[in-house]
Write a protein that holds these residues in place. Structure first.
Motif, PDB file in Angstrom:
ATOM      1  N   LEU A 116       0.837  -1.197   0.000  1.00 17.65           N
ATOM      2  CA  LEU A 116       0.000   0.000   0.000  1.00 17.65           C
ATOM      3  C   LEU A 116       0.877   1.253   0.000  1.00 17.65           C
ATOM      4  O   LEU A 116       2.042   1.214   0.389  1.00 17.65           O
ATOM      5  CB  LEU A 116      -0.927  -0.012   1.220  1.00 17.65           C
ATOM      6  N   THR A 117       0.304   2.361  -0.436  1.00 16.26           N
ATOM      7  CA  THR A 117       1.081   3.590  -0.581  1.00 16.26           C
ATOM      8  C   THR A 117       1.434   4.190   0.777  1.00 16.26           C
ATOM      9  O   THR A 117       0.756   3.923   1.781  1.00 16.26           O
ATOM     10  CB  THR A 117       0.298   4.640  -1.382  1.00 16.26           C
ATOM     11  N   PRO A 118       2.477   5.040   0.838  1.00 21.69           N
ATOM     12  CA  PRO A 118       2.797   5.723   2.099  1.00 21.69           C
ATOM     13  C   PRO A 118       1.627   6.526   2.642  1.00 21.69           C
ATOM     14  O   PRO A 118       1.439   6.601   3.860  1.00 21.69           O
ATOM     15  CB  PRO A 118       3.972   6.620   1.713  1.00 21.69           C
ATOM     16  N   ALA A 119       0.825   7.116   1.753  1.00 25.78           N
ATOM     17  CA  ALA A 119      -0.335   7.890   2.212  1.00 25.78           C
ATOM     18  C   ALA A 119      -1.336   6.996   2.933  1.00 25.78           C
ATOM     19  O   ALA A 119      -1.911   7.375   3.960  1.00 25.78           O
ATOM     20  CB  ALA A 119      -1.000   8.592   1.029  1.00 25.78           C
ATOM     21  N   THR A 120      -1.560   5.797   2.399  1.00 24.27           N
ATOM     22  CA  THR A 120      -2.464   4.858   3.066  1.00 24.27           C
ATOM     23  C   THR A 120      -1.881   4.422   4.403  1.00 24.27           C
ATOM     24  O   THR A 120      -2.595   4.322   5.406  1.00 24.27           O
ATOM     25  CB  THR A 120      -2.719   3.636   2.180  1.00 24.27           C
ATOM     26  N   GLY A 121      -0.574   4.188   4.434  1.00 23.25           N
ATOM     27  CA  GLY A 121       0.079   3.813   5.685  1.00 23.25           C
ATOM     28  C   GLY A 121      -0.072   4.878   6.752  1.00 23.25           C
ATOM     29  O   GLY A 121      -0.327   4.561   7.926  1.00 23.25           O
ATOM     30  N   LYS A 122       0.068   6.131   6.367  1.00 24.97           N
ATOM     31  CA  LYS A 122      -0.097   7.227   7.327  1.00 24.97           C
ATOM     32  C   LYS A 122      -1.532   7.272   7.853  1.00 24.97           C
ATOM     33  O   LYS A 122      -1.760   7.527   9.037  1.00 24.97           O
ATOM     34  CB  LYS A 122       0.278   8.549   6.682  1.00 24.97           C
ATOM     35  N   ALA A 123      -2.493   7.041   6.965  1.00 22.49           N
ATOM     36  CA  ALA A 123      -3.897   7.042   7.392  1.00 22.49           C
ATOM     37  C   ALA A 123      -4.174   5.907   8.371  1.00 22.49           C
ATOM     38  O   ALA A 123      -4.931   6.070   9.340  1.00 22.49           O
ATOM     39  CB  ALA A 123      -4.813   6.936   6.170  1.00 22.49           C
ATOM     40  N   VAL A 124      -3.557   4.754   8.138  1.00 22.85           N
ATOM     41  CA  VAL A 124      -3.727   3.619   9.048  1.00 22.85           C
ATOM     42  C   VAL A 124      -3.096   3.941  10.402  1.00 22.85           C
ATOM     43  O   VAL A 124      -3.689   3.680  11.458  1.00 22.85           O
ATOM     44  CB  VAL A 124      -3.112   2.347   8.438  1.00 22.85           C
ATOM     45  N   ASP A 125      -1.916   4.509  10.389  1.00 23.92           N
ATOM     46  CA  ASP A 125      -1.258   4.876  11.649  1.00 23.92           C
ATOM     47  C   ASP A 125      -2.093   5.863  12.450  1.00 23.92           C
ATOM     48  O   ASP A 125      -2.149   5.800  13.686  1.00 23.92           O
ATOM     49  CB  ASP A 125       0.117   5.491  11.369  1.00 23.92           C
ATOM     50  N   ALA A 126      -2.760   6.784  11.768  1.00 27.44           N
ATOM     51  CA  ALA A 126      -3.520   7.833  12.443  1.00 27.44           C
ATOM     52  C   ALA A 126      -4.907   7.378  12.880  1.00 27.44           C
ATOM     53  O   ALA A 126      -5.427   7.855  13.892  1.00 27.44           O
ATOM     54  CB  ALA A 126      -3.646   9.052  11.528  1.00 27.44           C
ATOM     55  N   GLY A 127      -5.502   6.440  12.130  1.00 25.62           N
ATOM     56  CA  GLY A 127      -6.911   6.140  12.360  1.00 25.62           C
ATOM     57  C   GLY A 127      -7.224   4.762  12.909  1.00 25.62           C
ATOM     58  O   GLY A 127      -8.371   4.494  13.246  1.00 25.62           O
ATOM     59  N   TYR A 128      -6.222   3.883  13.004  1.00 29.78           N
ATOM     60  CA  TYR A 128      -6.477   2.502  13.381  1.00 29.78           C
ATOM     61  C   TYR A 128      -5.643   2.106  14.595  1.00 29.78           C
ATOM     62  O   TYR A 128      -4.510   2.574  14.759  1.00 29.78           O
ATOM     63  CB  TYR A 128      -6.111   1.546  12.232  1.00 29.78           C
ATOM     64  N   ALA A 129      -6.175   1.218  15.405  1.00 29.87           N
ATOM     65  CA  ALA A 129      -5.368   0.607  16.455  1.00 29.87           C
ATOM     66  C   ALA A 129      -4.245  -0.190  15.788  1.00 29.87           C
ATOM     67  O   ALA A 129      -4.443  -0.778  14.718  1.00 29.87           O
ATOM     68  CB  ALA A 129      -6.219  -0.318  17.324  1.00 29.87           C
ATOM     69  N   PRO A 130      -3.056  -0.226  16.381  1.00 28.66           N
ATOM     70  CA  PRO A 130      -1.912  -0.898  15.749  1.00 28.66           C
ATOM     71  C   PRO A 130      -2.181  -2.347  15.352  1.00 28.66           C
ATOM     72  O   PRO A 130      -1.583  -2.849  14.401  1.00 28.66           O
ATOM     73  CB  PRO A 130      -0.824  -0.802  16.819  1.00 28.66           C
ATOM     74  N   VAL A 131      -3.087  -3.024  16.049  1.00 29.03           N
ATOM     75  CA  VAL A 131      -3.332  -4.426  15.747  1.00 29.03           C
ATOM     76  C   VAL A 131      -3.843  -4.608  14.325  1.00 29.03           C
ATOM     77  O   VAL A 131      -3.529  -5.600  13.655  1.00 29.03           O
ATOM     78  CB  VAL A 131      -4.320  -5.033  16.771  1.00 29.03           C
ATOM     79  N   TRP A 132      -4.595  -3.628  13.806  1.00 28.36           N
ATOM     80  CA  TRP A 132      -5.119  -3.748  12.444  1.00 28.36           C
ATOM     81  C   TRP A 132      -4.003  -3.624  11.409  1.00 28.36           C
ATOM     82  O   TRP A 132      -4.052  -4.262  10.354  1.00 28.36           O
ATOM     83  CB  TRP A 132      -6.205  -2.704  12.201  1.00 28.36           C
ATOM     84  N   LYS A 133      -3.003  -2.795  11.710  1.00 27.49           N
ATOM     85  CA  LYS A 133      -1.841  -2.708  10.822  1.00 27.49           C
ATOM     86  C   LYS A 133      -1.067  -4.016  10.848  1.00 27.49           C
ATOM     87  O   LYS A 133      -0.583  -4.495   9.812  1.00 27.49           O
ATOM     88  CB  LYS A 133      -0.943  -1.541  11.232  1.00 27.49           C
ATOM     89  N   GLU A 134      -0.957  -4.598  12.028  1.00 24.95           N
ATOM     90  CA  GLU A 134      -0.245  -5.872  12.157  1.00 24.95           C
ATOM     91  C   GLU A 134      -0.916  -6.948  11.320  1.00 24.95           C
ATOM     92  O   GLU A 134      -0.240  -7.710  10.603  1.00 24.95           O
ATOM     93  CB  GLU A 134      -0.212  -6.286  13.631  1.00 24.95           C
ATOM     94  N   TYR A 135      -2.251  -7.032  11.375  1.00 24.41           N
ATOM     95  CA  TYR A 135      -2.959  -8.057  10.618  1.00 24.41           C
ATOM     96  C   TYR A 135      -2.899  -7.802   9.111  1.00 24.41           C
ATOM     97  O   TYR A 135      -3.043  -8.741   8.320  1.00 24.41           O
ATOM     98  CB  TYR A 135      -4.415  -8.153  11.075  1.00 24.41           C
ATOM     99  N   GLY A 136      -2.673  -6.552   8.719  1.00 24.45           N
ATOM    100  CA  GLY A 136      -2.574  -6.230   7.301  1.00 24.45           C
ATOM    101  C   GLY A 136      -1.169  -6.290   6.750  1.00 24.45           C
ATOM    102  O   GLY A 136      -0.954  -6.027   5.562  1.00 24.45           O
TER     103      GLY A 136
END
Length: 439
Positions: A116-136
């Motif tokens: 995924l793009t850096p912009a999407t990564g930043k949105a995930v960091d800002a809007g999601y609990a870290p566990v969702w990034k881990e699962y993705g």
């Protein structure tokens, strides 16, 4: 009643390219002048029926924003096979909504996915609990954006049945069984169990296991770092077996449960001729109760959180669908714009308003949901933060955790049929898991 928009900053959300995402900066999907006009984005997902119709509203909003035309393909449950055949045939979709962590990992290890793009990564960091990034993520690279989530720690009940039995929503597992026996004594079996669909039985096990054994053991079992013969597994199966073996608690007994699919289990509680007082499954029960049987959610169909088991903490098990970009897709620019759009509260608000949807994006105002019950389930999911644990069977190789008639689905159906030997079931689960994880 008209809903309030997702946040104050979105009280007048427009679908122009310069729209501002709730709680964030400008939405980058497509640029400033509908730069994707004339281009086509292809998206594949398991959804059909009402879910497909509601997702189409998200696609239509993306079209309005970017000018891109969209094409949707429903894969059915076997996402891996369908997507693989499309890649081999030179007809890969641009974006796939993947419903299982195990399948996402499989796609990444096959080299099918683009990060995924850096912009999407930043949105995930800002809007999601870290566990969702881990699962993705796979090996530290973010491939999947969790757009749609499920709260699988909800027990749905008929307030009328509870009132007739003189019981209130329980707060502990043993209290739930006691209340269930009171419901049965008043004239209705306690639970409609969808044993014909093996995935529902994995969800039963996972909630009990997470509460009894705790998140560390849950994570280790999900990764097969401990065997299914571990005493914690046998203990959870023993607890589940107490329910499965009690005919007063299950509508139709074991045989009746094995002949009941998931929609049928909801019908047995909320249909015109009720046959049970409760049904355990995720927030999506509400959609069937409301759309198929006309129940008013929060009035004649309500839920309580899956209760804590024997001194443990109340579990929060989730599932979800992650947007991934395929390397072989024909329109990478549109795929990047679409996944960036899905990361915004604006996109989540479109489906939240339509119903049958939960977002793990904490920047989405819960006022976007159409009723108080959905708002309550959404608040519970967000409040759980990193305590959320993804559906364990969805993290496993599909041969063990996600295939009808084999693996965990089949073995838990066998256990429902005869729950007398939890240790033997644990041994059978371990044998199937070892084979699948090795493969």
């Amino acid at each position: 009643m008209r809903r309030r928009m997702a946040t104050a900053c979105c009280s007048a959300i427009t679908l122009s390219l310069g729209a501002t995402a709730c709680g964030g900066g400008p939405v980058s999907a497509g640029g400033g002048e509908k730069e994707l006009s004339g281009q086509t984005l292809s998206v594949a997902a398991v959804w059909s029926g009402a879910e497909q119709k509601n997702f189409q509203k998200v696609l239509d909003a993306f079209t309005e924003k970017t000018g891109a035309t969209t094409q949707f393909t429903s894969t059915g449950d076997n996402v891996s096979t369908v997507v693989g055949s499309k890649i081999e045939g030179g007809n890969a979709p641009d974006v796939v909504m993947v419903p299982q962590v195990g399948v996402l990992q499989q796609f990444a290890k096959k080299g099918w996915l683009k990060p995924l793009t850096p912009a999407t990564g930043k949105a995930v960091d800002a809007g999601y609990a870290p566990v969702w990034k881990e699962y993705g993520s796979v090996d530290g690279t973010l491939y999947g954006l969790y757009f749609k989530a499920a709260h699988k720690s909800t027990v749905w009940y008929s307030p009328e049945a509870f009132a007739q039995a003189g019981v209130k929503p329980p707060t502990g597992y043993e209290e739930m069984l006691k209340s269930g026996r009171a419901v049965s004594d008043s004239g209705l079996p306690a639970f409609a169990v969808a044993g014909e669909d093996g995935w529902t039985l994995t969800d039963w096990f996972e909630n009990i296991y997470l509460s009894q054994a705790g998140p560390v053991k849950y994570d280790r079992l999900a990764r097969h770092e401990i065997p299914w013969t571990d005493p914690s597994v046998v203990k959870a199966l023993t607890t589940l077996g107490e329910l499965f073996s009690d005919r007063k608690l299950i509508a139709g007994g074991q045989k009746g449960a094995l002949g009941t699919d998931f929609p049928g289990s909801v019908e047995k509680v909320f249909g015109p001729d009720p046959e049970a007082g409760m049904v355990y499954e995720g927030d999506f029960v509400a959609g069937i109760a409301k759309d198929q049987f006309g129940r008013k959610i929060g009035q004649d169909a309500a839920f309580f959180p899956f209760p804590a088991v024997a001194g443990g903490k109340a579990p929060v098990v989730s599932g979800g669908d992650a947007a991934v970009m395929l390397k072989d897709g024909g329109n990478q620019k549109a795929a990047e714009a679409f996944t960036e759009y899905l990361a915004t509260p604006e996109a989540a608000a479109v489906w939240a308003e339509a119903g049958g949807f939960l977002s793990p994006n904490k920047k989405l105002d819960v006022a976007s949901y159409g009723d108080d019950t959905l708002r309550a389930t959404a608040e519970s999911l967000i409040a759980a933060g990193d305590a959320v644990r993804f559906d364990m069977s969805d993290q496993a190789p599909a041969a063990f955790g996600g295939t009808k008639g084999v693996g965990e689905w089949k073995l838990l159906q066998d256990f429902l049929r005869d729950p007398s030997d939890p240790a033997a079931t644990a041994a059978a689960l371990e044998a199937a898991a070892a084979k699948a994880y090795q493969g």
